[in-house]
Write an enzyme that holds these catalytic residues in place. Structure first.
Site, PDB file in Angstrom:
ATOM      1  N   GLU A 198       0.282  -0.876   0.134  1.00 42.72           N
ATOM      2  CA  GLU A 198      -0.111  -0.187   0.096  1.00 42.72           C
ATOM      3  C   GLU A 198       1.128   1.145   0.181  1.00 42.72           C
ATOM      4  O   GLU A 198       0.234   2.469   0.311  1.00 42.72           O
ATOM      5  CB  GLU A 198      -0.905  -0.361   1.499  1.00 42.72           C
ATOM      6  N   GLU A 272      -6.702  -7.113  -1.605  1.00 40.18           N
ATOM      7  CA  GLU A 272      -7.587  -7.579  -0.423  1.00 40.18           C
ATOM      8  C   GLU A 272      -9.193  -7.040  -0.433  1.00 40.18           C
ATOM      9  O   GLU A 272      -9.030  -5.778  -0.953  1.00 40.18           O
ATOM     10  CB  GLU A 272      -6.881  -6.434   0.388  1.00 40.18           C
TER      11      GLU A 272
END
Length: 634
Positions: A198, A272
């Site tokens: 991320e 995710e």
């Protein structure tokens, strides 16, 4: 783990798998053929994953070896396979394996990452490896070692700091030799490795991501590689290294289509997908989500996915992280449980959502999943009332350190989390000011608890820096001020990652700064716990004399070991050990009141329970429970 809120799933278009046609988008994925010990080629085709040259859809569920007792690993992997998944995604938490510079542990207990990966292969599951260096994951400091914070000038997650990059190189050099023989091309189960995590939510230096990928290649891991990010942050910062698979977190089908603008012909998938969510201390209830319809649309559109998480486990010890706003406000420490509302709960049992997601996967793949494995055994014990055993104040380690003023634990003491006691003699005063408490401070004057300051904003707590000293202590008589500082895990997400712990200060009484203070760092480590000096019979305090910050102990008699929860509802705030294992933190502001204890950590017969409560002066009952949630307890 992404910290952004996602929009509700919008109406979906059947054109999701553009270029392959509507009918092709509804075609079932290939049957989940697992690793067989022979070399396999996992690669990227035109916007898709290929296994030995054939289309392969990664149907992954995430779990973390560091959050699961090693004896339970195989069971949790089997639960993922019985749900219909073909891959297990795992984070490797760097700071779980290197707590001091250059001292690595990849073998003991649940640190045996290679052993976990081999179990996945034995159970017919592929592996998607996410080794950081940064992982977020509601894990303290996002997995980055706290020793990096001992130098206040070290900058994290950047190729421009040679100290940080040297530490990363050392980490990869230690881990890579364990991973190379487990890659699919070598006959192992590891399909793909994620670069960082991320990163577009933090910065925009693609060169940093390229540098990390090059370090892995230098040590024999040549991919394939992936990244994982949120679409909005990716659009803002555009930190996508070309040629990587693009995992989009929390994505629905329209987001996945937009991801092609970055990935080109490389695969775009759900890095995710969230069937559950995290919970912080002080929240009114445990968080939950429902992923059934989202997963159905994603599979219908033909995309690969990774469920974060299929099984969460537990933040044992001091591993739970914390979240906060970019300016450090709204501090939110994560609870000890990492149940996460996941399809497989903290104890390894299937939830209602597990059954529903299992049906979705079976309908989409047209493959009947294996039967569920038998559940691990349960245990119980009769309620007990632990008795006072020792005082924290009688067990301050060694001689105090005299400091010009309080400050960061990592810099002053080389200590990550745990406790610190500060002591100062003073003559008079009415208001004590404790600024920058990280994260919880209990104030004592002449052995009496007189107030607390908490960084957690909650109606039951004092979130302001001022503590009014009692009138009786406002005269000219010399008094002893002691401040017991307790910490939560380091912030694991956003620009505050790497923030220091402790009583950062300044500290003053009636606006007069305090200098030359004594300090005792208490790491709550095994050596200190084993060396506790208990009360002598003649010195055990009465209820009236007892001073908070007391260790209580009891024996739990268990006929047959098995998994259980220990109910701490009657207690205040502190730490709980079973047979020397630190289960984690408890706190009466909830929502968690019960701590999970794996059965393998218990023994038939007597088991030692040890409680350190920062506020209680008298014993309270401890009982067994079957579930994290009171409404589900047997």
């Amino acid at each position: 783990m992404q910290r952004r809120r996602f929009l509700a799933l919008s109406l979906l278009t059947p054109l999701a798998f553009a270029g392959r046609g509507w009918a092709a988008s509804l075609a079932p994925a290939l049957a989940p053929v697992g690793p067989d010990g022979r070399p396999h080629a996992f690669s990227f085709g035109q916007r898709e994953f290929l296994l030995d040259g054939e289309t392969f859809r990664v149907h992954s569920g995430e779990m973390h070896p560091a959050r699961i007792a090693k004896e339970h690993w195989r069971h949790r992997i089997r639960m993922a396979r019985a749900m219909g998944l073909n891959t297990v995604a795992i984070y490797v938490m760097w700071n779980h394996h290197e707590r001091e510079p250059g001292v690595f542990d990849f073998e003991s207990g649940n640190r045996d990452v290679a052993g976990f990966i081999r179990l996945c292969a034995e159970e017919g599951m592929w592996v998607y490896l996410r080794p950081g260096p940064y992982i977020c994951g509601e894990w303290t400091n996002g997995g980055l070692p706290a020793y990096l914070l001992r130098d206040p000038d070290t900058r994290l997650r950047t190729r421009d700091d040679p100290r940080y990059m040297a530490a990363v190189r050392c980490y990869v050099a230690a881990l890579a030799p364990r991973i190379v023989p487990l890659m699919a091309k070598a006959g192992g189960p590891v399909l793909m490795l994620q670069i960082e995590n991320e990163y577009s939510m933090f910065a925009d230096d693609i060169g940093y991501l390229d540098a990390l990928r090059d370090i892995w290649r230098e040590h024999g891991v040549d991919g394939p590689f992936s990244v994982s990010d949120g679409l909005k942050d990716l659009q803002r910062r555009k930190a996508y290294p070309k040629g990587s698979a693009l995992g989009l977190d929390g994505a629905d089908v329209p987001d996945l289509l937009k991801g092609r603008g970055f990935a080109g012909e490389s695969p775009v998938w759900v890095g995710e997908g969230y069937p559950g969510w995290l919970t912080h201390w002080g929240e009114p209830t445990f968080a939950s989500k429902d992923y059934e319809e989202t997963l159905r649309h994603i599979m219908r559109a033909g995309y690969s996915f990774n469920l974060y998480v299929v099984h969460g486990g537990t933040n044992f010890g001091l591993t739970a992280g914390s979240n906060a706003e970019d300016d450090g406000s709204q501090f939110q420490p994560v609870i000890t449980s990492y149940d996460y509302g996941a399809p497989v709960d903290e104890r390894g049992r299937p939830t209602d959502q597990y059954a529903r997601l299992r049906r979705v996967i079976a309908d989409a793949t047209r493959v009947t999943p294996p039967a569920l494995p038998p559940a691990p055994p349960s245990a119980t014990f009769a309620p007990v009332t632990p008795q006072p055993f020792a005082s924290l104040w009688d067990n301050l380690p060694g001689k105090p350190v005299t400091l010009p003023s309080p400050g960061p634990n990592e810099i002053l003491f080389g200590q990550d989390q745990g406790l610190v006691v500060y002591r100062k003699r003073f003559n008079k005063g009415r208001v004590l000011r404790l600024e920058n408490v990280r994260d919880y401070a209990v104030v004592h004057v002449d052995g009496h608890e007189v107030g607390l300051v908490s960084r957690v904003e909650h109606p039951a707590l004092n979130s302001k820096p001022d503590v009014a000293l009692p009138e009786a202590f406002a005269d000219a008589t010399t008094r002893t001020l002691e401040v017991l500082v307790d910490t939560f895990g380091h912030i694991n997400f956003g620009p505050r990652i790497g923030e220091h712990k402790g009583l950062i200060g300044p500290v003053s009484i009636d606006d007069m700064p305090l200098h030359e203070v004594e300090a005792w760092p208490i790491p709550l480590d095994d050596d200190w716990i084993r060396g506790l000096r208990g009360f002598a019979d003649e010195s055990a305090p009465t209820e009236r004399e007892a001073r908070p910050a007391i260790f209580f102990t009891s024996t739990l008699h268990i006929e047959t070991p098995g998994d259980l929860y220990i109910d701490m509802t009657a207690w205040s705030k502190g730490y709980l050990w079973i047979n020397g294992q630190l289960l984690g933190r408890y706190w009466n502001i909830g929502p968690q009141q019960r701590l999970f204890c794996p059965g393998p950590w218990l023994r038939a017969g007597d088991n030692e329970l040890l409680v350190l409560d920062l506020h209680r002066r008298t014993p309270a009952v401890v009982s067994a429970a079957d579930s994290l949630h009171a409404s589900r307890s047997a």
